[in-house]
Motif scaffolding. Structure first.
Motif, short mmCIF file in Angstrom:
data_model
loop_
_atom_site.label_atom_id
_atom_site.label_comp_id
_atom_site.label_asym_id
_atom_site.label_seq_id
_atom_site.Cartn_x
_atom_site.Cartn_y
_atom_site.Cartn_z
N ASP A 1 47.91 38.93 47.93
CA ASP A 1 46.93 39.89 48.47
C ASP A 1 47.24 40.15 49.94
OD1 ASP A 1 44.71 41.37 49.17
OD2 ASP A 1 43.39 39.61 49.30
N SER A 2 47.54 41.42 50.26
CA SER A 2 47.94 41.71 51.64
C SER A 2 46.78 42.11 52.54
CB SER A 2 48.99 42.84 51.65
OG SER A 2 48.37 44.07 51.32
N ASN A 3 45.60 42.41 51.94
CA ASN A 3 44.53 42.94 52.81
C ASN A 3 43.21 42.19 52.71
OD1 ASN A 3 43.82 43.72 50.28
ND2 ASN A 3 43.56 45.90 50.75
N ASP A 10 41.16 41.46 50.31
CA ASP A 10 40.05 41.80 49.40
C ASP A 10 40.01 40.88 48.18
OD1 ASP A 10 42.16 42.71 47.94
OD2 ASP A 10 41.43 44.77 47.73
N GLU A 41 42.29 40.51 45.88
CA GLU A 41 43.10 40.96 44.75
C GLU A 41 44.52 41.27 45.23
OE1 GLU A 41 41.45 43.12 41.75
OE2 GLU A 41 39.44 43.24 42.60
N GLY A 42 45.47 40.83 44.45
CA GLY A 42 46.86 41.11 44.78
C GLY A 42 47.12 42.60 44.80
N ASP A 43 48.15 43.02 45.52
CA ASP A 43 48.44 44.45 45.65
C ASP A 43 49.93 44.67 45.83
OD1 ASP A 43 48.78 43.81 48.49
OD2 ASP A 43 46.59 43.69 48.50
CA CA Z 1 44.42 43.35 48.04
#
Ligand code: CA
Ligand code: GLC
Length: 553
Positions: free
Chosen positions: A22-24, A26, A28-30
């Motif tokens: 998860d880069s941001n 939230d 959840e992975g993205d």
């Molecule tokens: Ca994310």
């Protein structure tokens, strides 16, 4: 340069985007998270990524409910992020396989929404399977959803629509030309953006036996009723193969058309079918020369740790797939099945990896398998799999295998996210993080790295490249099941041995041990120098596998 296609002996690493990185924050992975951690995949020694769906989706079935197949769901990022990911993968020498989901759309897809507001018999409804019920309260037939319950849901005007999976996943009518055209567009769209191929979801499901003519199929009824209870995967597989909505001959017409699209590109494009079919001979139909390049072989995914069963799976697969000149595929786990370690046990999982990934053909590895992750225990309140809800908890579902990856540090969520992960990562995975395993010669990850490196050597076409292990296509059983628990095969100068017995085996063998599921990895990723001379015999621990050098003759 070798002439064989890139996928022939490729290792595909399956990424479940929601659970990779998860880069941001939230939870959840993205796609950006995947891009930033791709070195994990390339350093492991994989050749390709298979990305599970990241398309626009209400996410009722982990993204396999697609609302817009040519866009990225905001939770995963943007089309630009996808492009960046594909480019980065290519820079690292990784091919990119995408999931295409042609059996159904999400009920949020505009075509389904317009079908709902259209009238009976309208062109909008004909893109799906809308039918009148047998009576005003009975569905058109007795087909069941694979996630439990009936495969039909009634709409306001009394008609019913078919969904082999969740009610939010209406099945598409492949007799309808709009559907064909739309998927062709989708395939081209992603190839043009850089994809190198596709994993075809429910590839055996697209064509249904004429529903209106088979309103009450007696075989469908008995199978449907029996499928609703918990049963072994083998029995379930056999029953599913005889239902009138799977593996109909008509699906092959579709893949012949798709193949033409793939072949119209300058670079080689491939596809692998998810086709749970029975008897196994049926699988070969999907990989005929003018169809797909690969079909998943799910035998090892469900096989117990038993010499005879494993031997039978491998032997049958090599013969069957070889009979049509296609590439065998091997998978030990995926996002739909229990984690390998939980299914077989820790030692067995390591041994199976050594045994399986020495075989000729393509190998598929589900993210986290290389870390030796078990299934996570989840509270029922945390579960998200529609199978859990539709079976009213009878089946726990697949969430336990889909928990995000533990990357680093000492506290859950182990660097996966700065926020709250969508599924909790067990605190006792502290010893299983990528960081912890990196450089630890006894770790599962290092074993996989060494294994995949040796595998590359084994499959190298030019023997001059890699003097330690001579190139070899050939495969010979050196030990068939004989009651001892041992099975073994030879490829060129390498023999791969598997001891499925609970006892130590002492075997008459000369040669040198290169790799053992019981020993630490050499951490020597640049060269593969055979070590540990074996004298006249070798001793194999219970539940272990080994690669040894042997006489190539
Ligand atoms: Ca994310
Ligand atoms: C496939 C997918 C699975 C999904 C189902 C419906 O079997 O692997 O995750 O739930 O299709 O799309």
């Amino acid at each position: 340069m070798s002439k064989s296609p890139w996928w022939e002996n490729a290792v595909f690493y399956q990424i479940y985007p929601r659970s990779f990185f998860d880069s941001n924050g939230d939870g959840e992975g993205d796609l950006t998270g995947i891009t930033s951690h791709l070195s994990h995949v390339s350093e492991l020694g994989a050749d390709a990524l298979w990305l599970s769906p990241f398309y626009t989706s209400p996410n009722h079935d982990g993204g396999y409910d697609v609302a817009d197949p040519r866009n990225v769901d905001p939770r995963h990022g943007t089309l630009d992020d996808a492009k960046i990911l594909f480019n980065k993968a290519h820079d690292l020498g990784l091919k990119v396989l995408l999931d295409v989901v042609p059996n159904h759309f999400s009920d949020q897809h505009v075509w389904f929404q317009s079908a709902l507001s259209a009238v009976k018999g309208s062109p909008e409804r004909s893109r799906f399977h809308f039918l009148d019920g047998k009576t005003s309260t009975t569905p058109p037939n007795n087909w069941i959803s694979l996630f439990g319950g009936p495969a039909w849901t009634q709409v306001d005007d009394g008609q019913w629509y078919l969904h082999l999976f969740d009610s939010s996943q209406p099945d598409l009518n492949w007799e309808n030309a709009d559907i064909k055209r739309d998927f062709e567009k989708t395939l081209r769209f992603w190839i043009d953006l850089g994809a190198d191929g596709f994993r075809i979801d429910v590839a055996h499901g697209l064509v249904k036996e004429d529903i209106s003519k088979n309103h009450h199929d007696p075989q469908g009824l008995s199978n449907a009723l029996r499928l609703d209870v918990e049963m072994s995967p083998e029995v379930r597989g056999t029953l599913l193969a005889s239902v009138p909505f799977f593996d109909r001959n008509g699906v092959h017409e579709i893949y012949r058309e798709w193949r033409k699209i793939f072949d119209s590109y300058d670079r080689p494009i491939m596809a692998v079918a998810e086709a749970w079919v029975h008897p196994p001979e049926r699988a070969t139909l999907y990989v005929r020369p003018d169809e797909l390049q690969q079909v998943f072989n799910f035998d090892l995914l469900v096989a117990p740790f038993d010499d005879k069963e494993i031997f039978d799976c491998v032997d049958r697969t090599l013969k069957l797939i070889g009979s049509v000149g296609a590439t065998p595929t091997w998978a030990l786990s995926n996002h739909d099945t229990p984690r390998l370690v939980s299914r077989l046990g820790e030692r067995e999982a390591r041994a199976m990896a050594l045994f399986t990934y020495g075989l000729p053909g393509a190998a598929y590895i589900f993210q986290g398998q290389e870390l030796g992750l078990p299934d996570a225990d989840l509270l029922d309140s945390e579960r998200q799999d529609p199978a859990f809800f539709r079976t009213k908890g009878l089946q726990k579902g697949r969430d336990g295998a889909r928990v995000p990856l533990p990357w680093e540090g000492y506290r859950s969520p182990f660097g996966f996210t700065t926020g709250k992960p969508w599924l909790p990562i067990p605190q006792d995975w502290e010893g299983l993080t990528v960081e912890k395993q990196n450089g630890d010669s006894s770790s599962s990850m290092e074993l996989y790295r060494e294994l995949l490196l040796l595998r590359k050597r084994l499959n190298a076409k030019k023997s001059g490249d890699k003097p330690e292990i001579k190139s070899s296509e050939n495969f010979t059983w050196t030990q068939r099941p004989n009651g001892s628990g041992l099975i073994a095969y030879k490829r060129g100068e390498i023999e791969v041995l598997l001891n499925t017995a609970e006892v130590e085996l002492v075997l008459p063998r000369t040669g040198r041990m290169i790799l053992s599921s019981e020993h630490s990895s050499s951490l020597n990723h640049d060269t593969s120098i055979p070590r540990d001379d074996l004298d006249e015999k070798i001793t194999m621990s219970p539940f272990s596998a080994m690669w040894i050098t042997c006489d190539p003759s």
